[in-house]
Design a protein around this motif. Structure first.
Motif, PDB file in Angstrom:
ATOM      1  N   TYR A  37      -0.635  -1.058   3.000  1.00 39.26           N
ATOM      2  CA  TYR A  37       0.765  -1.076   2.623  1.00 39.26           C
ATOM      3  C   TYR A  37       0.941  -1.934   1.379  1.00 39.26           C
ATOM      4  CZ  TYR A  37       1.370   0.429   7.460  1.00 39.26           C
ATOM      5  OH  TYR A  37       1.277   1.115   8.653  1.00 39.26           O
ATOM      6  N   GLN A  39       3.879  -4.250  -0.574  1.00 33.94           N
ATOM      7  CA  GLN A  39       5.201  -4.866  -0.446  1.00 33.94           C
ATOM      8  C   GLN A  39       5.552  -5.558  -1.751  1.00 33.94           C
ATOM      9  OE1 GLN A  39       5.901  -7.911   2.601  1.00 33.94           O
ATOM     10  NE2 GLN A  39       8.011  -7.184   2.798  1.00 33.94           N
ATOM     11  N   GLN A  43      11.399  -6.192  -1.203  1.00 33.99           N
ATOM     12  CA  GLN A  43      11.419  -4.832  -0.669  1.00 33.99           C
ATOM     13  C   GLN A  43      10.665  -4.742   0.653  1.00 33.99           C
ATOM     14  OE1 GLN A  43      10.349  -1.701  -3.375  1.00 33.99           O
ATOM     15  NE2 GLN A  43      11.473  -2.589  -5.093  1.00 33.99           N
ATOM     16  N   ALA A  44      10.918  -3.673   1.377  1.00 29.94           N
ATOM     17  CA  ALA A  44      10.179  -3.404   2.606  1.00 29.94           C
ATOM     18  C   ALA A  44       8.767  -2.933   2.271  1.00 29.94           C
ATOM     19  CB  ALA A  44      10.896  -2.341   3.413  1.00 29.94           C
ATOM     20  N   PRO A  45       7.830  -3.101   3.175  1.00 32.07           N
ATOM     21  CA  PRO A  45       6.490  -2.539   2.973  1.00 32.07           C
ATOM     22  C   PRO A  45       6.563  -1.020   2.828  1.00 32.07           C
ATOM     23  CG  PRO A  45       6.460  -4.137   4.753  1.00 32.07           C
ATOM     24  CD  PRO A  45       7.904  -3.890   4.427  1.00 32.07           C
ATOM     25  N   LEU A  47       3.998   2.465   2.975  1.00 31.75           N
ATOM     26  CA  LEU A  47       2.691   2.982   3.347  1.00 31.75           C
ATOM     27  C   LEU A  47       2.011   3.595   2.133  1.00 31.75           C
ATOM     28  CD1 LEU A  47       0.614   3.807   5.599  1.00 31.75           C
ATOM     29  CD2 LEU A  47       1.905   5.961   5.775  1.00 31.75           C
ATOM     30  N   TYR A  88      -1.160  -5.269   2.219  1.00 38.33           N
ATOM     31  CA  TYR A  88      -1.594  -5.575   3.577  1.00 38.33           C
ATOM     32  C   TYR A  88      -2.431  -4.421   4.127  1.00 38.33           C
ATOM     33  CZ  TYR A  88       2.170  -9.074   3.596  1.00 38.33           C
ATOM     34  OH  TYR A  88       2.992 -10.137   3.307  1.00 38.33           O
ATOM     35  N   GLN A  90      -3.794  -2.803   7.808  1.00 41.86           N
ATOM     36  CA  GLN A  90      -3.372  -2.745   9.208  1.00 41.86           C
ATOM     37  C   GLN A  90      -4.354  -1.858   9.964  1.00 41.86           C
ATOM     38  OE1 GLN A  90      -0.391   0.112  10.160  1.00 41.86           O
ATOM     39  NE2 GLN A  90      -1.166  -0.056  12.249  1.00 41.86           N
ATOM     40  N   PHE A  98      -2.078  -6.623  11.638  1.00 41.78           N
ATOM     41  CA  PHE A  98      -2.054  -6.651  10.183  1.00 41.78           C
ATOM     42  C   PHE A  98      -2.970  -7.761   9.669  1.00 41.78           C
ATOM     43  CE2 PHE A  98       1.397  -3.811   8.994  1.00 41.78           C
ATOM     44  CZ  PHE A  98       2.143  -3.713  10.159  1.00 41.78           C
TER      45      PHE A  98
END
Lengths: 107, 121
Positions: A37, A39, A43-45, A47, A88, A90, A98
């Protein structure tokens, strides 16, 4: 619990350079069940990669993922200004965990 | 277009309670698992809880087990997180996220913008 370690913690590069990010698992991840991901600040993560190497919808091909077992890599072939962010990994081979993230910042 | 909109965050005292909501639209909500993930600025992401499409399979992080409860309303298309006995270390931005599949055991393909929870006296 599968523990993910990401390296380096921070990567300082210039636009146009190649970025190589590492994600290492404490045990083998089945079926290459690893995602990446991005980020950006505030902002939001988002994919980027799933199944270790499949790009998510709309992700440019300068992003690529590879690896299996316990060692995985995210490569950004040529850094765009918008690519300076935290990345990140995961794993979803055994529950969901994560990694701590790698920050890619401007040199 | 998938949309996830969180609400319910705020300032709460240690030991207090809060209920987060996530309104979902743009996809068949009752077909997919959902998650709550939190982010402490300067720290990483932590999957707090995950819930299957039919509310049968539920996962909690050890750090919240016994204090937080995840639930969903498949008629109203809303995901909830009931948070009790809140601690300072629960302070974070809480994201709602959609799973790729029906069980909360895969990758998260869409995320909301988050709601901030601050636990402080």
């Amino acid at each position: 619990e599968v523990v993910l370690t990401q390296s380096p913690g921070t990567l300082s590069l210039s636009p146009g350079e190649r970025a190589t990010l590492s994600c290492r698992a404490s045990q083998s991840i089945s079926n290459r069940y690893l995602a990446w991901y991005q980020q950006r600040p505030g902002q939001a993560p988002r994919l980027l990669i799933y199944g270790a190497s499949s790009r998510a919808t709309g992700i440019p091909d300068r992003f690529s993922g590879s690896g299996s077992g316990t060692d995985f890599t995210l490569t950004i072939s040529r850094l765009d200004p918008g690519d300076f962010a935290v990345y990140y990994c995961q794993q979803y081979g055994s529950s969901v965990t994560f990694g701590p993230g790698t920050k890619v910042d401007i040199k | 277009e998938v949309q996830l909109v969180e609400s319910g965050g705020g300032l709460v005292q240690p030991g207090g309670s809060l209920r987060l909501s996530c309104a979902a639209s743009g996809f068949a909500f009752d077909d997919y698992a959902m998650h709550w993930v939190r982010h402490v600025p300067g720290k990483g992401l932590e999957r707090v809880s995950g819930l299957s499409w039919n509310s049968v399979t539920i996962d909690y992080a050890d750090s919240v087990k016994g204090r937080f409860t995840i639930s969903r309303d498949n008629v109203k298309n809303i995901l909830y997180l009931e948070m009790n006995s809140l601690r300072a270390e629960d302070t974070a931005l809480y994201y709602c996220a959609k799973d790729y599949r029906e069980l909360p055991r895969y990758y998260l393909d869409h995320w909301g913008q988050g709601t901030l929870v601050t636990v402080s006296s």
